[in-house]
Design a protein around this motif. Structure first.
Motif, PDB file in Angstrom:
ATOM      1  N   SER A 287      77.760  80.743  18.155  1.00 54.34           N
ATOM      2  CA  SER A 287      76.520  79.995  17.996  1.00 54.34           C
ATOM      3  C   SER A 287      76.694  78.553  18.455  1.00 54.34           C
ATOM      4  O   SER A 287      77.721  77.925  18.191  1.00 54.34           O
ATOM      5  CB  SER A 287      76.077  80.022  16.527  1.00 54.34           C
ATOM      6  N   ALA A 288      75.686  78.053  19.145  1.00 56.80           N
ATOM      7  CA  ALA A 288      75.721  76.666  19.597  1.00 56.80           C
ATOM      8  C   ALA A 288      75.216  75.714  18.517  1.00 56.80           C
ATOM      9  O   ALA A 288      75.455  74.509  18.597  1.00 56.80           O
ATOM     10  CB  ALA A 288      74.867  76.501  20.862  1.00 56.80           C
ATOM     11  N   GLN A 289      74.528  76.240  17.493  1.00 52.44           N
ATOM     12  CA  GLN A 289      73.955  75.402  16.442  1.00 52.44           C
ATOM     13  C   GLN A 289      74.767  75.435  15.144  1.00 52.44           C
ATOM     14  O   GLN A 289      74.841  74.437  14.427  1.00 52.44           O
ATOM     15  CB  GLN A 289      72.514  75.835  16.134  1.00 52.44           C
ATOM     16  N   THR A 290      75.368  76.565  14.820  1.00 48.50           N
ATOM     17  CA  THR A 290      76.099  76.697  13.563  1.00 48.50           C
ATOM     18  C   THR A 290      77.548  77.120  13.846  1.00 48.50           C
ATOM     19  O   THR A 290      77.882  77.495  14.965  1.00 48.50           O
ATOM     20  CB  THR A 290      75.437  77.752  12.650  1.00 48.50           C
ATOM     21  N   CYS A 291      78.368  77.058  12.819  1.00 49.84           N
ATOM     22  CA  CYS A 291      79.790  77.423  12.962  1.00 49.84           C
ATOM     23  C   CYS A 291      79.967  78.923  12.776  1.00 49.84           C
ATOM     24  O   CYS A 291      80.663  79.380  11.858  1.00 49.84           O
ATOM     25  CB  CYS A 291      80.632  76.640  11.953  1.00 49.84           C
ATOM     26  N   GLU A 292      79.335  79.707  13.631  1.00 45.58           N
ATOM     27  CA  GLU A 292      79.404  81.154  13.550  1.00 45.58           C
ATOM     28  C   GLU A 292      80.050  81.729  14.801  1.00 45.58           C
ATOM     29  O   GLU A 292      79.795  81.258  15.922  1.00 45.58           O
ATOM     30  CB  GLU A 292      78.008  81.752  13.408  1.00 45.58           C
ATOM     31  N   GLN A 293      80.860  82.750  14.606  1.00 49.29           N
ATOM     32  CA  GLN A 293      81.473  83.460  15.716  1.00 49.29           C
ATOM     33  C   GLN A 293      81.576  84.936  15.350  1.00 49.29           C
ATOM     34  O   GLN A 293      81.892  85.281  14.219  1.00 49.29           O
ATOM     35  CB  GLN A 293      82.859  82.919  16.042  1.00 49.29           C
ATOM     36  N   VAL A 294      81.298  85.796  16.325  1.00 47.61           N
ATOM     37  CA  VAL A 294      81.342  87.235  16.106  1.00 47.61           C
ATOM     38  C   VAL A 294      82.191  87.884  17.187  1.00 47.61           C
ATOM     39  O   VAL A 294      81.955  87.664  18.377  1.00 47.61           O
ATOM     40  CB  VAL A 294      79.929  87.860  16.114  1.00 47.61           C
ATOM     41  N   ASN A 295      83.184  88.657  16.778  1.00 42.39           N
ATOM     42  CA  ASN A 295      84.012  89.440  17.689  1.00 42.39           C
ATOM     43  C   ASN A 295      83.716  90.919  17.468  1.00 42.39           C
ATOM     44  O   ASN A 295      83.680  91.381  16.321  1.00 42.39           O
ATOM     45  CB  ASN A 295      85.498  89.181  17.444  1.00 42.39           C
ATOM     46  N   VAL A 296      83.526  91.654  18.545  1.00 34.24           N
ATOM     47  CA  VAL A 296      83.232  93.084  18.473  1.00 34.24           C
ATOM     48  C   VAL A 296      84.275  93.845  19.282  1.00 34.24           C
ATOM     49  O   VAL A 296      84.484  93.548  20.464  1.00 34.24           O
ATOM     50  CB  VAL A 296      81.823  93.406  19.006  1.00 34.24           C
ATOM     51  N   VAL A 297      84.928  94.810  18.645  1.00 36.57           N
ATOM     52  CA  VAL A 297      85.888  95.684  19.321  1.00 36.57           C
ATOM     53  C   VAL A 297      85.318  97.097  19.276  1.00 36.57           C
ATOM     54  O   VAL A 297      85.040  97.627  18.192  1.00 36.57           O
ATOM     55  CB  VAL A 297      87.270  95.633  18.644  1.00 36.57           C
ATOM     56  N   TYR A 298      85.154  97.708  20.458  1.00 33.24           N
ATOM     57  CA  TYR A 298      84.445  98.996  20.552  1.00 33.24           C
ATOM     58  C   TYR A 298      85.309 100.053  21.221  1.00 33.24           C
ATOM     59  O   TYR A 298      85.939  99.800  22.256  1.00 33.24           O
ATOM     60  CB  TYR A 298      83.153  98.804  21.348  1.00 33.24           C
TER      61      TYR A 298
ATOM     62  N   ARG B  72      76.992 104.195  22.859  1.00 35.29           N
ATOM     63  CA  ARG B  72      77.021 103.044  23.756  1.00 35.29           C
ATOM     64  C   ARG B  72      75.638 102.394  23.922  1.00 35.29           C
ATOM     65  O   ARG B  72      75.519 101.169  23.976  1.00 35.29           O
ATOM     66  CB  ARG B  72      77.573 103.445  25.128  1.00 35.29           C
ATOM     67  N   ALA B  73      74.597 103.213  23.964  1.00 40.05           N
ATOM     68  CA  ALA B  73      73.253 102.658  24.115  1.00 40.05           C
ATOM     69  C   ALA B  73      72.882 101.797  22.914  1.00 40.05           C
ATOM     70  O   ALA B  73      72.282 100.718  23.060  1.00 40.05           O
ATOM     71  CB  ALA B  73      72.239 103.791  24.292  1.00 40.05           C
ATOM     72  N   THR B  74      73.243 102.255  21.717  1.00 41.59           N
ATOM     73  CA  THR B  74      72.961 101.473  20.514  1.00 41.59           C
ATOM     74  C   THR B  74      73.735 100.177  20.518  1.00 41.59           C
ATOM     75  O   THR B  74      73.194  99.111  20.193  1.00 41.59           O
ATOM     76  CB  THR B  74      73.324 102.294  19.257  1.00 41.59           C
ATOM     77  N   LEU B  75      75.009 100.235  20.897  1.00 42.22           N
ATOM     78  CA  LEU B  75      75.813  99.016  20.961  1.00 42.22           C
ATOM     79  C   LEU B  75      75.243  98.032  21.966  1.00 42.22           C
ATOM     80  O   LEU B  75      75.138  96.835  21.679  1.00 42.22           O
ATOM     81  CB  LEU B  75      77.255  99.362  21.330  1.00 42.22           C
ATOM     82  N   ASP B  76      74.854  98.515  23.140  1.00 42.20           N
ATOM     83  CA  ASP B  76      74.304  97.625  24.169  1.00 42.20           C
ATOM     84  C   ASP B  76      73.049  96.915  23.674  1.00 42.20           C
ATOM     85  O   ASP B  76      72.832  95.728  23.954  1.00 42.20           O
ATOM     86  CB  ASP B  76      73.992  98.415  25.437  1.00 42.20           C
ATOM     87  N   SER B  77      72.216  97.633  22.942  1.00 41.12           N
ATOM     88  CA  SER B  77      70.991  97.007  22.421  1.00 41.12           C
ATOM     89  C   SER B  77      71.317  95.942  21.385  1.00 41.12           C
ATOM     90  O   SER B  77      70.643  94.905  21.313  1.00 41.12           O
ATOM     91  CB  SER B  77      70.074  98.070  21.824  1.00 41.12           C
ATOM     92  N   LEU B  78      72.358  96.172  20.591  1.00 40.84           N
ATOM     93  CA  LEU B  78      72.764  95.169  19.606  1.00 40.84           C
ATOM     94  C   LEU B  78      73.342  93.927  20.285  1.00 40.84           C
ATOM     95  O   LEU B  78      73.022  92.794  19.911  1.00 40.84           O
ATOM     96  CB  LEU B  78      73.805  95.770  18.652  1.00 40.84           C
ATOM     97  N   LEU B  79      74.185  94.147  21.268  1.00 44.96           N
ATOM     98  CA  LEU B  79      74.819  93.021  21.952  1.00 44.96           C
ATOM     99  C   LEU B  79      73.795  92.184  22.723  1.00 44.96           C
ATOM    100  O   LEU B  79      73.980  90.976  22.907  1.00 44.96           O
ATOM    101  CB  LEU B  79      75.887  93.533  22.917  1.00 44.96           C
ATOM    102  N   ALA B  80      72.712  92.819  23.161  1.00 46.81           N
ATOM    103  CA  ALA B  80      71.706  92.111  23.957  1.00 46.81           C
ATOM    104  C   ALA B  80      70.910  91.106  23.131  1.00 46.81           C
ATOM    105  O   ALA B  80      70.385  90.132  23.677  1.00 46.81           O
ATOM    106  CB  ALA B  80      70.760  93.113  24.603  1.00 46.81           C
ATOM    107  N   VAL B  81      70.817  91.335  21.814  1.00 42.34           N
ATOM    108  CA  VAL B  81      70.001  90.444  20.969  1.00 42.34           C
ATOM    109  C   VAL B  81      70.511  89.014  21.043  1.00 42.34           C
ATOM    110  O   VAL B  81      69.741  88.062  21.180  1.00 42.34           O
ATOM    111  CB  VAL B  81      69.992  90.952  19.511  1.00 42.34           C
ATOM    112  N   ARG B  82      71.815  88.836  20.952  1.00 40.78           N
ATOM    113  CA  ARG B  82      72.392  87.493  20.972  1.00 40.78           C
ATOM    114  C   ARG B  82      73.172  87.186  22.249  1.00 40.78           C
ATOM    115  O   ARG B  82      73.786  86.138  22.355  1.00 40.78           O
ATOM    116  CB  ARG B  82      73.301  87.305  19.754  1.00 40.78           C
ATOM    117  N   GLY B  83      73.175  88.110  23.163  1.00 39.94           N
ATOM    118  CA  GLY B  83      73.836  87.855  24.425  1.00 39.94           C
ATOM    119  C   GLY B  83      75.347  87.816  24.334  1.00 39.94           C
ATOM    120  O   GLY B  83      75.988  86.876  24.829  1.00 39.94           O
ATOM    121  N   PHE B  84      75.935  88.821  23.712  1.00 35.84           N
ATOM    122  CA  PHE B  84      77.395  88.916  23.648  1.00 35.84           C
ATOM    123  C   PHE B  84      77.966  89.020  25.059  1.00 35.84           C
ATOM    124  O   PHE B  84      77.345  89.573  25.966  1.00 35.84           O
ATOM    125  CB  PHE B  84      77.816  90.155  22.848  1.00 35.84           C
ATOM    126  N   ARG B  85      79.171  88.526  25.201  1.00 38.15           N
ATOM    127  CA  ARG B  85      79.849  88.604  26.489  1.00 38.15           C
ATOM    128  C   ARG B  85      81.220  89.237  26.329  1.00 38.15           C
ATOM    129  O   ARG B  85      81.900  89.017  25.340  1.00 38.15           O
ATOM    130  CB  ARG B  85      80.018  87.203  27.104  1.00 38.15           C
TER     131      ARG B  85
END
Length: 228
Positions: A203-214, A139-152
């Motif tokens: 992404s607000a600039q490009t047509c990118e979307q990322v979904n994460v299921v944990y 969970r700690a590793t996942l949280d650090s990854l999600l924090a880079v781009r501000g996943f919600r």
């Protein structure tokens, strides 16, 4: 008479080289598909490369420019050339899991990310693609990854997370449009929880979307990176 013989020789050479191209292209497409899990662009490029290489070298492999029979030895050589060209193309242009990870999270995977795998499916248009990542992380590793781009976390994830395992498949079909079958199989084989957490980033600039299921119990992390 000479013109007719020359014409027949030309047609025989053309047919033989077309046959060589088809053999090389078929071998290249099969190798690229199974090595890279990519059914579209890479398979096409590998097939074109393998077939063209085989056809160009046909004159050196066949005995006589006017040979009309397809010799087994030459057939195997053409096929081998196609396979070699496909492998070279796949290794050069194929999807690397670490590269796909960087696309999804904006950072390289750390040593705490284990059993990283990636596959790609094209969505139709030029450059439109869906990449699914699978790895294990605490969970700690996942949280650090999600924090880079501000996943919600998503509201739909909270609604789904309290449901039974059958509805996990419905959730995965929603967040993994083209690769849901792969995601569902992976989840059933590895995950132990029936209450997955889902996070999203767009992404607000490009047509990118990322979904994460944990899955917090097993550490299984499924990622769907969409572009285009």
């Amino acid at each position: 008479m000479n013109d007719s013989a020359e014409h027949r020789r030309y047609l025989g050479t053309l047919q033989r080289r077309l046959f060589a191209f088809i053999c090389g292209a078929a071998a290249a497409a099969i190798v690229a598909h199974f090595v890279s899990s990519d059914w579209c662009l890479l398979a096409f490029l590998a097939a074109l490369c393998g077939g063209s290489t085989a056809a160009c070298l046909d004159g050196r492999l066949a005995k006589g420019a006017g040979a009309s029979r397809y010799r087994p030895a030459a057939f195997l050589i053409w096929t081998g050339i196609g396979v070699a060209a496909a492998v070279a193309t796949t290794l050069t242009l194929g999807l690397r899991p670490t590269r796909a990870f960087e696309w999804a999270f904006g950072v390289a995977p750390s040593e705490n990310v284990t059993r990283l795998q990636a596959m790609r499916r094209y969505a139709g248009g030029p450059g439109d693609m869906e990449i699914v990542l699978c790895f294990l992380a605490d969970r700690a590793t996942l949280d650090s990854l999600l924090a880079v781009r501000g996943f919600r976390g998503t509201a739909s994830a909270k609604a789904h997370s309290a449901r039974d395992h059958g509805d996990v498949a419905t959730l995965l079909r929603t967040f993994f449009p083209l690769t849901s079958d792969k995601a569902i199989r992976t989840w059933k084989n590895t995950a132990t929880s029936t209450a997955p957490e889902v996070f999203q980033w767009r992404s607000a600039q490009t047509c990118e979307q990322v979904n994460v299921v944990y899955d917090g119990d097993s550490g299984l992390t499924l990622v769907c990176y969409m572009f285009g």
